[in-house]
Design a protein around this motif. Structure first.
Motif: not given
Length: 335
Positions: A80-99
């Protein structure tokens, strides 16, 4: 061309430019300011940490490889962790911080994983000035001072994200943190464009907690009693019950906190209790890191000394790999 030569050329060109008749004039002071900014980057950020890709490489592939190589018995976290972080970092328009909220008994690898994350995403790892680690019993020890802590914590987060949007905040011992102090973090996890001119949408928050450990152990033991492999346990088997457990448990720190009831935690990640074989793996890695020759012999002696539960079957280590390093100290001296 050398960096210094590039900056010198830029300064000379800046001074020699003349405004085009078709464009608004650009002042010499503005050009000098721009050149000075470039010079600052090349001369300062080459040797001192800056909020740039050179210092924050965000190496998710390296993170995944390190987790697979160094973390034992935690297939859900590794998946889970690498996928969650990769998805967050690759999203140029993230709507919120990653938690991310990591839950499980002591010694199962939560702190270890947070360190691997920091080392993969930041060149200076946990020593990066953009990585901030809070331990409840150390940084927020007195319940009577919670109001002061709330103000200080909000100011600290605001100030550091102002300096670098890719800041990482790690909160350890969340189960010991007062719920009202936890809720003071809420604005930085919300779906706001910015707060007082600062956007938190690129920041990351990791919560570490022993809360929910009993529920996780119960599920894993149930799988074992039914003759099922622990590797068949999926996040969905635990995530809902885990979030409810920590939300409704007055001793969890997350008791009735708005972070949960407003769905501001993106991932609840369970850390499973470690078996004898995982303790052996931890001990082997520790012995190998010290270049000691009798790896298998020492690892087995260490694993056999650990306390396991349930008492009759002795399946899971009560302390995970927490005391492995100390026991390796003893056996590498005694052997």
């Amino acid at each position: 061309m050398e960096v210094g030569s590039c900056v010198l050329v830029l300064l000379i060109v800046s001074l020699s430019l003349r405004p085009s008749p078709a464009l608004e004039p650009i002042s010499t002071s503005a050009l000098l300011a721009g050149a000075a900014s470039v010079a600052y980057y090349y001369f300062n950020c080459r040797f001192q940490e800056c909020c740039t890709k050179d210092w924050i490489p965000l190496d998710v592939k390296g993170l995944e490889a390190d987790l697979r190589r160094q973390l034992f018995g935690q297939h859900i976290a590794i998946d889970v962790i690498p996928k969650a972080i990769e998805g967050f970092l690759s999203n140029k328009n993230s709507r919120k911080s990653l938690t991310l909220s990591l839950h499980g008994w002591t010694g199962t690898g939560k702190n270890f994983v947070s360190r691997i994350i920091a080392e993969s995403l930041y060149k200076n790892g946990v020593d990066s000035k953009y990585v901030h680690h809070f331990v409840t019993t150390f940084h927020f020890p007195t319940a009577e001072h919670t109001s002061k802590y709330k103000q200080q914590l909000q100011e600290w987060i605001h100030g550091n994200v102002s300096m670098c949007k890719r800041s990482l905040f790690i909160f350890d011992e969340m189960d010991k943190m007062p719920p009202e102090l936890i809720d003071s973090i809420k604005p930085f996890l919300e779906y706001y464009n910015d707060l007082d001119g600062v956007s938190y949408r690129k920041a990351m928050f990791i919560f570490l907690s022993n809360a929910g450990g009993e529920k996780i152990n119960e599920v894993v033991l149930n799988f074992w009693n039914r003759g099922m492999k622990r590797e068949n346990i999926q996040r969905k088997d635990l995530e809902n019950s885990l979030s409810l457990e920590v939300y409704n448990n007055k001793m969890s720190g997350f008791w009735h906190t708005s972070l949960i009831d407003q769905n501001l935690i993106d991932y609840f990640i369970p850390f499973l209790p470690l078996e004898y074989r995982h303790v052996v793996m931890c001990a082997k890695a520790e012995v190998q890191s010290r270049h000691f020759k009798d790896v298998d012999e020492v690892a087995i002696k260490v694993a056999e000394e650990m306390v396991y539960f349930p008492k009759e079957q002795r399946i899971f280590s009560t302390k995970g790999c927490k005391t492995v390093a100390a026991k390796v100290d003893y056996w590498t001296t005694a052997v």
